[in-house]
Design a protein around this motif. Structure first.
Motif, PDB file in Angstrom:
ATOM      1  N   ASP A  79     -67.104 -19.510  46.374  1.00 51.95           N
ATOM      2  CA  ASP A  79     -66.392 -19.698  45.117  1.00 51.95           C
ATOM      3  C   ASP A  79     -65.227 -18.711  45.039  1.00 51.95           C
ATOM      4  OD1 ASP A  79     -67.647 -17.245  44.604  1.00 51.95           O
ATOM      5  OD2 ASP A  79     -69.218 -18.156  43.373  1.00 51.95           O
ATOM      6  N   GLU A  92     -63.115 -27.246  33.097  1.00 49.86           N
ATOM      7  CA  GLU A  92     -62.369 -27.484  34.319  1.00 49.86           C
ATOM      8  C   GLU A  92     -60.925 -27.021  34.137  1.00 49.86           C
ATOM      9  OE1 GLU A  92     -62.760 -31.597  35.389  1.00 49.86           O
ATOM     10  OE2 GLU A  92     -64.656 -31.237  36.441  1.00 49.86           O
ATOM     11  N   THR A 148     -64.237 -25.846  38.516  1.00 45.44           N
ATOM     12  CA  THR A 148     -65.091 -25.681  37.346  1.00 45.44           C
ATOM     13  C   THR A 148     -65.394 -24.207  37.133  1.00 45.44           C
ATOM     14  OG1 THR A 148     -66.114 -27.840  37.706  1.00 45.44           O
ATOM     15  CG2 THR A 148     -67.319 -26.281  36.317  1.00 45.44           C
ATOM     16  N   SER A 186     -66.039 -25.423  43.161  1.00 50.07           N
ATOM     17  CA  SER A 186     -65.644 -26.813  43.349  1.00 50.07           C
ATOM     18  C   SER A 186     -66.557 -27.712  42.519  1.00 50.07           C
ATOM     19  CB  SER A 186     -65.752 -27.178  44.828  1.00 50.07           C
ATOM     20  OG  SER A 186     -65.449 -28.536  45.033  1.00 50.07           O
ATOM     21  N   PRO A 187     -66.033 -28.722  41.822  1.00 50.77           N
ATOM     22  CA  PRO A 187     -66.876 -29.587  40.991  1.00 50.77           C
ATOM     23  C   PRO A 187     -68.005 -30.270  41.752  1.00 50.77           C
ATOM     24  CG  PRO A 187     -64.568 -29.911  40.439  1.00 50.77           C
ATOM     25  CD  PRO A 187     -64.596 -29.046  41.668  1.00 50.77           C
ATOM     26  N   ASP A 188     -67.789 -30.553  43.049  1.00 50.36           N
ATOM     27  CA  ASP A 188     -68.838 -31.220  43.826  1.00 50.36           C
ATOM     28  C   ASP A 188     -69.741 -30.243  44.575  1.00 50.36           C
ATOM     29  OD1 ASP A 188     -67.264 -30.307  45.899  1.00 50.36           O
ATOM     30  OD2 ASP A 188     -66.702 -32.289  46.642  1.00 50.36           O
ATOM     31  N   GLY A 189     -69.538 -28.937  44.349  1.00 44.00           N
ATOM     32  CA  GLY A 189     -70.392 -27.940  44.988  1.00 44.00           C
ATOM     33  C   GLY A 189     -69.976 -27.541  46.384  1.00 44.00           C
ATOM     34  N   SER A 190     -68.941 -28.158  46.933  1.00 46.77           N
ATOM     35  CA  SER A 190     -68.496 -27.797  48.282  1.00 46.77           C
ATOM     36  C   SER A 190     -67.782 -26.450  48.241  1.00 46.77           C
ATOM     37  CB  SER A 190     -67.554 -28.872  48.837  1.00 46.77           C
ATOM     38  OG  SER A 190     -66.415 -29.002  48.011  1.00 46.77           O
ATOM     39  N   ARG A 218     -55.681 -28.226  42.761  1.00 48.95           N
ATOM     40  CA  ARG A 218     -57.038 -28.758  42.801  1.00 48.95           C
ATOM     41  C   ARG A 218     -57.715 -28.425  41.475  1.00 48.95           C
ATOM     42  NH1 ARG A 218     -60.390 -27.355  47.077  1.00 48.95           N
ATOM     43  NH2 ARG A 218     -58.621 -26.912  48.422  1.00 48.95           N
TER      44      ARG A 218
END
Length: 396
Positions: free
Chosen positions: A219, A245, A160, A178-182, A157
Motif C-alpha cells: 500500500d 476513494e 481506497t 488498491s480497490p481490488d486488493g492488488s 489511478r
C-alpha cells in the motif's frame, strides 16, 4: 543540444532586460493562458499559489535560470532544474501538446511587456531558448512515462483509504490501497504522488504528497497537514476518511535516496519530515549500517508529526543519531539532542563525503544550504525537495 552561437550572443545581451521583466511577463502570461484555457486553472494549476503570486515567481526563476545557464553552461545545474520540473510534470500528467499552449501565450506576454525591444532577432532567440527547454523536458518526460510503463499523461489511478491515522493535532496520515486488493506499484524512497480532488465549485485541484511508508509495501501512505489557507490539505484533513476513494498519480520525484556507503544527513522542518520518513523506513528495512544524522526542526513537540515513528526508525538503525530543535520546547528540557530554538547546523559533526537531503519551508532550506556551503559541503551533495513553486532554482 545547445543554442546556436548567434542566439547565445543575443540571449547574453538581452538577459538582463528580460530577467528584470520576467515576473511582469509572467503576471501577464497566466491571465492570457487561463482566459483561453480555463480548464488549466480549474483542473491543473494550484489556485492558492496563483492568487499569492508564487507560481509567477517560480516561472521567473526557472526560465531566467535556464537561459542564464545556456550562456554560462553548467550542465549539472541544468540537469537538476530540468529533472525536477520533468518529474513534477509527469506527476501532473503533462503532455507535449501543452507546451504549445504555454508558448503561444508566453510569447504574447513577452511582446506586450517589452514592446519594441522585441525585435525579430530577439524574438527568434528567445523562441529558440523556449523550445530548447521545452524539448528537453518533453524528452525527459517521455523517458519517465516509458520507465513507468505509462502512456504520456495516463498517470491517474483510483485508490481506497484503508486507514486514517492522526499524527499530530493538525496532521493526518492516509494509508491507501488498491480497490481490488492488488499491490500498488513500488516506488523509490523519497518519491511522492499527486492527489487529485474534486472541489465544491467543480474544479479538480492537484497537490503532491511524499510517500512515507516502506517503498516495497503493498500500500501507499501519505501525510497531510492542515494549514491556514490550504485549500487541498484542509479538504483532505476534514473530509476524507476510511473507505473513501481518491484519485492519485503514479509515483514521481527525483529526491531519491542514493544507495551506497556515503554518510547521510537528513534535514527537515515541519511536514518536510515526510520524505525523510520514507527514506528512513527504507534504511531501517534494509538494515543500512552507514552513518546517518537526522535533523528535524518544528514549532513544538506536540506539532511534530511522525515524532514517535521518527524516534523508532532512528533507534532501528545501528549508526544513526537524531538532533531536534523546537521553537517552543515546553517541559522537554534535559533530553539528549533536543534543543530550544531554530535548527543550527554550524557545530554539527558532518563527515567527508556526506550526502545531504533537505525538505521543509523554502527559507529554512536556503538557510541550511547557506550554512552547509559555508562549511564547504559541495553544492552537488545537497539535495532537496519542495512542494509548490520552486524558488531554489534561482539560488546560487
Amino acid at each position: 543540444m545547445t543554442l546556436s552561437p548567434a542566439t547565445t550572443e543575443i540571449i547574453r545581451a538581452t538577459l538582463p532586460a528580460v530577467g528584470a521583466a520576467i515576473e511582469e511577463i509572467a503576471s501577464v502570461f497566466y491571465p492570457k493562458m487561463f482566459a483561453a484555457h480555463p480548464e488549466l486553472e480549474r483542473d491543473l494549476f494550484n489556485r492558492g499559489n496563483q492568487s499569492q503570486g508564487e507560481q509567477q515567481k517560480a516561472l521567473a526563476g526557472s526560465i531566467a535560470a535556464f537561459a542564464a545557464l545556456q550562456v554560462g553552461p553548467d550542465a549539472g545545474r541544468t540537469d537538476m532544474i530540468m529533472s525536477r520540473i520533468a518529474h513534477k510534470h509527469v506527476s501532473l500528467g503533462i503532455t507535449p501538446d501543452q507546451y504549445k499552449i504555454v508558448h503561444e501565450h508566453l510569447f504574447a506576454a513577452i511582446v506586450e511587456v517589452l514592446g519594441e525591444a522585441v525585435t525579430a532577432e530577439v524574438a527568434a532567440a528567445w523562441d529558440e531558448v523556449y523550445w530548447l527547454m521545452a524539448n528537453t523536458l518533453i524528452r525527459m518526460e517521455e523517458g519517465l512515462y516509458a520507465e513507468a510503463g505509462l502512456a504520456p499523461g495516463d498517470v491517474w489511478r483510483t485508490v481506497t483509504v484503508a486507514r486514517r491515522v492522526l499524527q499530530s493535532a493538525d496532521t493526518v496520515s492516509f494509508i491507501l490501497a488498491s480497490p481490488d486488493g492488488s499491490p500498488l506499484p513500488d516506488y523509490l524512497p523519497g518519491q511522492y504522488i499527486s492527489v487529485q480532488i474534486p472541489m465544491a465549485d467543480g474544479a479538480r485541484q492537484i497537490r503532491q504528497y511524499s510517500l512515507v511508508g516502506a517503498p516495497t509495501a503493498s500500500d501507499w501512505q501519505i501525510s497531510v497537514k492542515s494549514v491556514v489557507g490550504g485549500e487541498m490539505s484542509n479538504h483532505l484533513y476534514r473530509n476524507v476518511f476510511e473507505g473513501d476513494e481518491i484519485s492519485v498519480s503514479h509515483p514521481a520525484g527525483d529526491l531519491v535516496l542514493e544507495e551506497g556507503a556515503a554518510p547521510l544527513l537528513l534535514v527537515s522542518a515541519g511536514i518536510g519530515c515526510t520524505p525523510m520518513i520514507g527514506m528512513l523506513n527504507h534504511l531501517a528495512d534494509t538494515a543500512d549500517a552507514r552513518a546517518i544524522s537526522v535533523v528535524h526542526a518544528d514549532r513544538s513537540p506536540a506539532q511534530h508529526a511522525h515524532r514517535a515513528e521518527l524516534t523508532e526508525l532512528v533507534q532501528r538503525l545501528p549508526a544513526a543519531a537524531m538532533h531536534r530543535w523546537y521553537e517552543d520546547l515546553g517541559a522537554n528540557t534535559g533530553v539528549d539532542n533536543v534543543n530550544s530554538g531554530r535548527a543550527d547546523l554550524s557545530a554539527l559533526e558532518i563527515a567527508d563525503g556526506t550526502q545531504v537531503y533537505l525538505c521543509g519551508p523554502m527559507p529554512f532550506m536556503l538557510s541550511v544550504r547557506e550554512t552547509l556551503l559555508a562549511r564547504e559541503i559541495p553544492a552537488a551533495s545537497i539535495h532537496y525537495e519542495v512542494f509548490g513553486p520552486d524558488s531554489w532554482a534561482g539560488a546560487r
